[in-house]
Scaffold this motif. Structure first.
Motif, mmCIF file in Angstrom:
data_model
loop_
_atom_site.group_PDB
_atom_site.id
_atom_site.type_symbol
_atom_site.label_atom_id
_atom_site.label_comp_id
_atom_site.label_asym_id
_atom_site.label_seq_id
_atom_site.Cartn_x
_atom_site.Cartn_y
_atom_site.Cartn_z
ATOM 1 N N LEU A 63 0.848 -1.189 0.000
ATOM 2 C CA LEU A 63 0.000 0.000 0.000
ATOM 3 C C LEU A 63 0.880 1.233 0.000
ATOM 4 N N LEU A 64 0.778 1.999 -1.068
ATOM 5 C CA LEU A 64 1.446 3.292 -1.161
ATOM 6 C C LEU A 64 0.429 4.378 -0.839
ATOM 7 N N GLU A 65 0.746 5.217 0.120
ATOM 8 C CA GLU A 65 -0.163 6.302 0.490
ATOM 9 C C GLU A 65 0.605 7.614 0.597
ATOM 10 N N LYS A 66 -0.045 8.672 0.145
ATOM 11 C CA LYS A 66 0.554 9.998 0.223
ATOM 12 C C LYS A 66 -0.008 10.724 1.432
ATOM 13 N N GLU A 67 0.911 11.185 2.288
ATOM 14 C CA GLU A 67 0.530 11.934 3.480
ATOM 15 C C GLU A 67 1.211 13.292 3.409
ATOM 16 N N TRP A 71 5.293 10.133 0.758
ATOM 17 C CA TRP A 71 4.657 8.836 0.534
ATOM 18 C C TRP A 71 5.150 7.833 1.572
ATOM 19 N N THR A 72 4.269 6.904 1.937
ATOM 20 C CA THR A 72 4.650 5.782 2.779
ATOM 21 C C THR A 72 4.326 4.492 2.035
ATOM 22 N N VAL A 73 5.036 3.425 2.399
ATOM 23 C CA VAL A 73 4.755 2.103 1.853
ATOM 24 C C VAL A 73 4.520 1.163 3.027
ATOM 25 N N ASN A 74 3.303 0.666 3.142
ATOM 26 C CA ASN A 74 2.898 -0.182 4.273
ATOM 27 C C ASN A 74 3.241 0.489 5.606
ATOM 28 N N GLY A 75 3.119 1.821 5.631
ATOM 29 C CA GLY A 75 3.345 2.577 6.852
ATOM 30 C C GLY A 75 4.766 3.059 7.060
ATOM 31 N N PHE A 76 5.708 2.647 6.205
ATOM 32 C CA PHE A 76 7.105 3.049 6.344
ATOM 33 C C PHE A 76 7.433 4.172 5.371
ATOM 34 N N GLN A 77 8.473 4.932 5.692
ATOM 35 C CA GLN A 77 8.943 5.966 4.782
ATOM 36 C C GLN A 77 9.406 5.333 3.471
ATOM 37 N N THR A 78 9.143 6.016 2.380
ATOM 38 C CA THR A 78 9.565 5.513 1.070
ATOM 39 C C THR A 78 10.859 6.188 0.632
ATOM 40 N N ASP A 79 11.474 5.581 -0.368
ATOM 41 C CA ASP A 79 12.591 6.208 -1.066
ATOM 42 C C ASP A 79 11.979 7.150 -2.099
ATOM 43 N N PRO A 80 12.122 8.465 -1.930
ATOM 44 C CA PRO A 80 11.461 9.404 -2.854
ATOM 45 C C PRO A 80 11.847 9.183 -4.312
ATOM 46 N N VAL A 83 9.743 6.242 -5.684
ATOM 47 C CA VAL A 83 8.338 6.609 -5.859
ATOM 48 C C VAL A 83 8.170 7.570 -7.034
ATOM 49 N N ASN A 84 9.064 8.534 -7.161
ATOM 50 C CA ASN A 84 8.985 9.469 -8.286
ATOM 51 C C ASN A 84 9.152 8.742 -9.618
ATOM 52 N N ARG A 85 10.003 7.737 -9.632
ATOM 53 C CA ARG A 85 10.170 6.958 -10.864
ATOM 54 C C ARG A 85 8.880 6.206 -11.199
ATOM 55 N N PHE A 86 8.208 5.683 -10.173
ATOM 56 C CA PHE A 86 6.924 5.015 -10.407
ATOM 57 C C PHE A 86 5.902 5.994 -10.964
ATOM 58 N N LEU A 87 5.826 7.194 -10.395
ATOM 59 C CA LEU A 87 4.847 8.177 -10.852
ATOM 60 C C LEU A 87 5.145 8.612 -12.290
ATOM 61 N N ARG A 88 6.418 8.757 -12.621
ATOM 62 C CA ARG A 88 6.779 9.088 -14.007
ATOM 63 C C ARG A 88 6.405 7.941 -14.945
ATOM 64 N N ALA A 89 6.588 6.707 -14.461
ATOM 65 C CA ALA A 89 6.249 5.545 -15.284
ATOM 66 C C ALA A 89 4.758 5.486 -15.567
ATOM 67 N N GLU A 164 8.300 -4.312 -1.081
ATOM 68 C CA GLU A 164 8.294 -3.313 -0.012
ATOM 69 C C GLU A 164 9.692 -2.778 0.260
ATOM 70 N N PHE A 165 10.678 -3.660 0.347
ATOM 71 C CA PHE A 165 12.037 -3.211 0.645
ATOM 72 C C PHE A 165 12.554 -2.273 -0.428
ATOM 73 N N GLN A 166 12.285 -2.581 -1.682
ATOM 74 C CA GLN A 166 12.763 -1.735 -2.781
ATOM 75 C C GLN A 166 12.117 -0.351 -2.759
ATOM 76 N N LEU A 167 10.906 -0.259 -2.218
ATOM 77 C CA LEU A 167 10.208 1.025 -2.140
ATOM 78 C C LEU A 167 10.543 1.801 -0.870
ATOM 79 N N ARG A 168 11.050 1.122 0.146
ATOM 80 C CA ARG A 168 11.306 1.779 1.426
ATOM 81 C C ARG A 168 12.536 2.673 1.389
ATOM 82 N N ARG A 169 12.525 3.651 2.273
ATOM 83 C CA ARG A 169 13.706 4.501 2.478
ATOM 84 C C ARG A 169 14.756 3.668 3.197
#
Length: 294
Positions: A63-67, A71-80, A83-89, A164-169
């Motif tokens: 679960l990716l959520e914007k607060e 962004w968080t992934v499953n409640g953890f901080q994401t690697d910006p 996430v930006n690469r995903f949004l561009r994709a 999850e690990f790849q998306l986490r900070r």
């Protein structure tokens, strides 16, 4: 027809055939693409407006959520950056040719409901993604209520497959090393103290090895986790302990480090996460004493 005319005709036919094959290859196949609901669904997604994206698959749910702006992934901080690469994709994805219309082919493409990764956006768009296609940066995708599988070009299939690990900070430590005046390293029950004297680091009354100081400061400046250990219990007396202090004796950061099979497990005062480091990184941040045998 003369031989000269015949050769010219054959050359022309060969050139036309080659051009056709080239165009077909670039387009990804020999099937024309009709206007598709999948293309319309992708166009409906605007990366700048997304606030929530759910991914479900047999490998686990994400679960990716914007607060606010983060962004968080499953409640953890994401690697910006990730996430930006995903949004561009999402914004640059392009629907290509039809890859299959027969549901009997779905299993081989990873497109069954039991094997595909389902993406559901905050806007209500749902898309199923399958395996990577043979073409570079291309994957299989379809809508849940359709048997038609399309090729989707771009980074989207790759980014949808991140775990999850790849998306986490993974940045666990960031220290202003210009403020570090003392580093205490405890290992095997003995403590070694490194002190900065102007531009020179001293240890045991003599100048410290420059490579040892460089390694410690690099690790203190930027330490990235290679994994996380959420259920690990760090003992009060770890295998190694590292403490960095400023010129006034204030603690900037401290690390507890335990050796486990294949890696080091670390806790830090700068984060509440227990994380992993490869063995060589543990040796860099907590080197053996000068003249020690390790």
């Amino acid at each position: 027809m003369s031989n000269k005319t015949l050769r010219a005709s054959l050359y022309f036919l060969g050139a036309v055939t080659a051009l056709y094959l080239l165009v077909t290859l670039v387009r990804g196949g020999d099937r024309e693409v009709p206007d598709s609901r999948l293309g319309a669904a992708l166009t409906e997604i605007d990366g700048a407006l997304l606030t929530r994206v759910e991914f479900t698959s047999p490998r686990g749910d994400i679960l990716l959520e914007k607060e606010g702006d983060a962004w968080t992934v499953n409640g953890f901080q994401t690697d910006p950056k990730v996430v930006n690469r995903f949004l561009r994709a999402v914004d640059s994805a392009r629907v290509g040719n039809i890859a299959a219309t027969n549901p009997d082919n779905h299993l081989d493409m990873g497109m069954t409901t039991d094997s595909a990764r389902k993406m559901v956006t905050s806007g209500g768009v749902t898309i199923l993604f399958g395996k990577h296609a043979p073409m570079t940066k291309t994957g299989y995708a379809r809508l849940p209520d359709s048997d038609t599988v399309y090729l989707v070009h771009g980074d989207l299939r790759y980014m949808v497959g991140r775990n999850e690990f790849q998306l986490r900070r993974k940045q666990m430590l960031e220290t202003d090393t210009s403020a570090v005046a003392t580093i205490r390293v405890t290992r095997d029950g003995a403590t070694t103290v490194y002190e900065r004297r102007d531009s020179v680091w001293m240890v045991n009354g003599q100048e410290a090895e420059s490579y040892a100081i460089r390694n410690m400061l690099q690790e203190l400046a930027s330490m990235r986790a290679t994994g996380f250990e959420p259920d690990y219990r760090m003992p009060e007396e770890p295998d190694r302990f590292v403490q960095a202090l400023d010129a006034d004796g204030n603690e900037l950061v401290s690390l507890k480090i335990m050796q486990e099979p294949g890696n080091w497990v670390v806790s830090s005062t700068s984060t509440h996460h227990i994380f992993e480091l490869p063995k060589f990184r543990g040796d860099r941040i907590a080197p053996e004493p000068p003249g020690g045998e390790g």
